[in-house]
Design a protein around this motif. Sequence first.
Motif, short mmCIF file in Angstrom:
data_model
loop_
_atom_site.label_atom_id
_atom_site.label_comp_id
_atom_site.label_asym_id
_atom_site.label_seq_id
_atom_site.Cartn_x
_atom_site.Cartn_y
_atom_site.Cartn_z
N ILE A 269 0.84 -1.20 0.00
CA ILE A 269 0.00 0.00 0.00
C ILE A 269 0.87 1.24 0.00
CG2 ILE A 269 -1.65 1.32 1.39
CD1 ILE A 269 -2.83 -1.42 2.25
N GLU A 270 1.96 1.22 0.76
CA GLU A 270 2.88 2.36 0.79
C GLU A 270 3.55 2.56 -0.56
OE1 GLU A 270 4.00 2.04 5.56
OE2 GLU A 270 5.20 0.97 4.06
N ARG A 271 3.97 1.48 -1.20
CA ARG A 271 4.59 1.60 -2.53
C ARG A 271 3.59 2.14 -3.55
NH1 ARG A 271 7.99 -2.88 -0.99
NH2 ARG A 271 6.33 -4.40 -1.35
N TYR A 272 2.36 1.75 -3.40
CA TYR A 272 1.31 2.18 -4.31
C TYR A 272 1.05 3.68 -4.21
CZ TYR A 272 -3.46 2.17 -6.34
OH TYR A 272 -4.60 2.42 -7.07
N GLY A 273 1.22 4.22 -3.01
CA GLY A 273 0.97 5.64 -2.81
C GLY A 273 -0.51 5.98 -2.77
#
Length: 343
Positions: A269-273
């Motif tokens: 989720i963090e990588r996805y932004g």
Amino acid sequence: MLTIYSDDHHLHHGRSELMHGQLMPCFEMPSRADHVLQRVKDRELGQVRAPHDFGLAPLQRIHSADYLDFLKGAWQRWTTFGRDGDLLPSAWPARTLRRVMPTCLHGQLGYYSFDGGAPITAGTWQAAYSAAQVALTAQQAVQQGARGAFALCRPPGHHAASDLMGGYCYFNNAAIAAQAFIDQGHKKIAILDVDYHHGNGTQSIFYNRSDVLFASIHGHPEAEYPYFLGYAEELGDGAGAGYNFNYPLPAGSGWDTWSAALEQACEEIERYGADIVVVSLGVDTFKDDPISHFKLDSPDYLAMGERIAKLGKPTLFVMEGGYAVKEIGINAVNVLEGFESAQ
């Protein structure tokens, strides 16, 4: 934290379900939401409000018009036969059969169902409709700037696909809310499903899309409902390739194993932004849940909320499963309090 809740959920109460060869009282019962609401009040989590009515249009963004029409009219059609028991399907268009639309009620019921776990009662339409409005009202609060909001939905929704009911679910409340965020200008929404059972409906709705990332931690479908979706190799298709993440875990998994999967999901989720996080909040991962097989304990749900808060995103919590009724309020509200404490 603001909680949105409707008493309309009491209008839906299935009489029985089939389990282990026996008809048993439905595990998905009105007291589930009642216990969560009481815990919200006891812990003084925040204001409790009734939902606004946004109409059918937001539901039509996720569910097909023919499915909505069928569900709205099914009970009245059933009563014309002089019946007053739960309306349940008895035949489905399985692999060797054609997916054609029969004209009769029972044929259509099988067409729009994937199992026998979503009984239609006199109040099912109104209860499910109001649950969707609960999700939309909480979504509006987050859209307007709330750091977090809790949609105390019942019936739950994450097993419902665009034109399929099943697994106690009729409308996919989390998906409806996620679509509302997209329609109101957000580019990237993440749905984190922490229910014991895979959110097959949510996955199918967004499987070909890149604007909604779906991550689910659940019992391995080799041995756990819904059996036919939720494997790790399901990573999305077309425009959605690389935006679907499943973390199937073996029965007996406790917090150490489960939280490692949560960490992986949060990292995706963090990588996805993501602009916004929608949490399908099932607490049937509890060690004493009568139909599930993970071993989380009540304090673990505080840690779960704390980790979700570290994503640093506005977050909408949408109530899903949890069938240890005595503890459901403690566990659900622990997630919310853990989230709030990590500000």
